[in-house]
Write an enzyme that holds these catalytic residues in place. Structure first.
Site, PDB file in Angstrom:
ATOM      1  N   GLY A 169       0.823  -1.213   0.000  1.00 10.65           N
ATOM      2  CA  GLY A 169       0.000   0.000   0.000  1.00 10.65           C
ATOM      3  C   GLY A 169       0.857   1.262   0.000  1.00 10.65           C
ATOM      4  N   ASN A 205      -7.768   3.657   9.000  1.00  9.04           N
ATOM      5  CA  ASN A 205      -7.272   2.401   9.569  1.00  9.04           C
ATOM      6  C   ASN A 205      -7.494   2.300  11.071  1.00  9.04           C
ATOM      7  OD1 ASN A 205      -5.248   4.509   8.864  1.00  9.04           O
ATOM      8  ND2 ASN A 205      -3.972   3.386  10.313  1.00  9.04           N
ATOM      9  N   GLN A 220      -7.833   0.176   3.487  1.00  5.45           N
ATOM     10  CA  GLN A 220      -8.693  -0.365   4.553  1.00  5.45           C
ATOM     11  C   GLN A 220     -10.128  -0.644   4.118  1.00  5.45           C
ATOM     12  OE1 GLN A 220      -7.896  -1.623   7.367  1.00  5.45           O
ATOM     13  NE2 GLN A 220      -5.783  -0.922   7.609  1.00  5.45           N
ATOM     14  N   SER A 222      -3.661  -2.966  -0.766  1.00  3.85           N
ATOM     15  CA  SER A 222      -2.541  -3.769  -0.257  1.00  3.85           C
ATOM     16  C   SER A 222      -3.033  -5.171   0.081  1.00  3.85           C
ATOM     17  CB  SER A 222      -1.981  -3.088   0.997  1.00  3.85           C
ATOM     18  OG  SER A 222      -0.990  -3.902   1.570  1.00  3.85           O
ATOM     19  N   GLY A 223      -2.358  -6.193  -0.468  1.00  9.13           N
ATOM     20  CA  GLY A 223      -2.820  -7.573  -0.317  1.00  9.13           C
ATOM     21  C   GLY A 223      -2.954  -8.065   1.110  1.00  9.13           C
ATOM     22  N   HIS A 224      -1.987  -7.683   1.974  1.00  7.70           N
ATOM     23  CA  HIS A 224      -1.974  -8.317   3.303  1.00  7.70           C
ATOM     24  C   HIS A 224      -3.099  -7.835   4.213  1.00  7.70           C
ATOM     25  CE1 HIS A 224      -0.003  -5.219   6.019  1.00  7.70           C
ATOM     26  NE2 HIS A 224       0.294  -4.700   4.857  1.00  7.70           N
ATOM     27  N   THR A 238      10.936  -7.173 -12.361  1.00  9.93           N
ATOM     28  CA  THR A 238      10.277  -8.414 -12.786  1.00  9.93           C
ATOM     29  C   THR A 238       9.038  -8.656 -11.925  1.00  9.93           C
ATOM     30  OG1 THR A 238      12.397  -9.290 -13.457  1.00  9.93           O
ATOM     31  CG2 THR A 238      10.631 -10.901 -13.129  1.00  9.93           C
ATOM     32  N   CYS A 245       4.440   4.056  20.801  1.00  7.66           N
ATOM     33  CA  CYS A 245       5.480   4.404  21.774  1.00  7.66           C
ATOM     34  C   CYS A 245       6.739   4.802  21.012  1.00  7.66           C
ATOM     35  CB  CYS A 245       5.762   3.204  22.660  1.00  7.66           C
ATOM     36  SG  CYS A 245       6.691   3.629  24.115  1.00  7.66           S
TER      37      CYS A 245
END
Ligand code: PLP
Length: 396
Positions: free
Chosen positions: A70, A149, A179, A199-201, A237, A325
């Site tokens: 992303g 998000n 999201q 974004s795939g994940h 590639t 943090c």
């Protein structure tokens, strides 16, 4: 383990892994080679592009560029538009974007760009009047996320596009849709979007693959220069196995959309209603409607978010807090700050994000455990007088 942090990343679907396997093992050819061995890889690439085109309802497969994530999609879109339109120096975004966009704008400001940051109200909704007033003849790009998000709040993308095009038809519109992919329907044509990143994940494909939609009327300067892959818009590639995984995840997301909008939402609402009812020092940090179905951001007043997460973690429950943090100091979330979440709740805010793998039994367990966790932590809070006053107020 109960995983309620799906806005951070998701489990790879078994069917996604299965679809990828041949291209990680036997079908390893470079899709650009001319011998027969590469046919399967090049066909898989072509087919995957078609699936992502359908996922976004793009007009043409040529409008899809595969990327690594992303953040790369956003950087390619933003730098690509600005570098192509060198003369224009004005950009509009929001105060609540993901760091992959906000940190890039900080860099661009140092290079002479003027960036306007549009605010949100306490529900997390965007100030559309401020947006409209900010657009001028020098505005090269408006970049706005589809859903946040941290809070899950959805922005009215079609309305925003209409505002942009009515004020300056030449201004390009980039949407960070990371999201929303798999959570609500996406239609780039109906929404009037020029560029869009996913974004795939975040929807059950692996980390390391994403896509960028660039409509045929929008020209960009490539971010990664080299070979002629992706029609010269992104050299390197092609990562065929991961692209195949992304496409499979998109197919599953299209099939599963109804489940997401009904069942995942029902479980999210159950969790939220239970917590808000049974924990007196809890508050919903957003409005109730206008959110992606899997996300709930809840503030627990006068307690520390990190401590809540540690107690949850001891019970095997994964979620996340709005605070990050950094160098020893607790920096409250820029999103919750922009929404003016009271300082009493901002440090104790927790994001719960579900997925299609979340079960009723898991939600029941979390509903049972959260009041016990918060009670334990509240008992050691230094704000006992304030908590007593809050309790009395809630009991009224
Ligand atoms: N945009 C949003 C709204 C996100 O939530 C994220 C990841 O959390 C990103 C962009 C970046 O995606 P990636 O991790 O694939 O670079």
């Amino acid at each position: 383990m109960i995983y309620l942090d799906n806005n951070a990343t998701t489990k790879i679907d078994d069917k996604v892994l299965e679809a990828m396997m041949p291209y990680l093992t036997t079908e390893y050819a470079n899709p650009s080679s001319i011998y027969n061995f590469s046919k399967k890889a090049s066909n898989a690439l072509k087919e995957s592009r078609g699936i992502i085109k359908d996922f976004l309802n793009a007009k043409d497969e040529k409008e899809i560029i595969f990327t690594s994530c992303g953040s790369e999609s956003a950087n390619t879109a933003i730098k690509g538009v600005l570098n192509y339109n060198k003369g224009k120096k004005h950009i509009i975004t929001t105060k609540v974007e993901h760091p992959c966009v906000l940190n890039l704008y900080q860099v661009l400001e140092k290079q002479g760009y003027k960036v306007d940051y549009i605010g949100v109200n306490s529900n997390g909704d965007l100030d559309l009047e401020q947006l409209e007033a900010a657009i001028n003849s020098d505005t090269a790009l408006v970049s706005i996320m589809w859903a946040n998000n941290e809070t899950g709040v959805i922005f009215p993308i079609q309305k925003i596009s209409e505002i942009i095009k009515s004020k300056n038809p030449e201004t390009k519109f980039f949407v960070d849709a990371v999201q929303v992919a798999g959570k609500i329907p996406m239609d780039v044509q109906e929404m009037g979007i020029d560029l869009l990143g996913i974004s795939g994940h975040k929807f059950h494909a692996p980390k390391g693959v994403g896509a960028l939609y660039v409509n045929s009327k929008t020209l960009i300067t490539p971010l990664i220069v080299g070979g002629h892959q992706e029609r010269g818009k992104r050299a390197g590639t092609e990562n065929v196995p991961y692209i195949v995984g992304l496409a499979k995840a998109a197919e599953l997301a299209m099939d599963g959309l109804k489940y997401e909008l009904t069942e995942v939402k029902r479980l999210r609402d159950k969790l939220e209603t239970n917590i808000l009812k049974n924990i007196y020092n809890s508050r919903l940090n957003t409005g109730v409607s206008n959110r992606v179905p899997n996300t709930s951001n809840i503030g627990f007043e006068y307690v520390e978010g990190e401590l809540i997460l540690l107690h949850m973690s001891d019970l095997g429950i994964c979620a996340s807090s709005g605070s990050a943090c950094t160098s020893g100091s607790l920096e409250p979330s820029h999103v919750l700050r922009a929404m003016n979440v009271p300082f009493t709740a901002i440090h104790g805010s927790i994001r719960f994000s579900l997925s299609r793998y979340t079960t009723e039994a898991e939600i029941d367990y979390v509903c049972e455990q959260m009041p016990k966790i918060i009670e334990k932590i509240t008992a050691i809070s230094p704000y006992q007088d304030e908590l007593a006053a809050l309790k009395a107020l809630k009991q009224k």
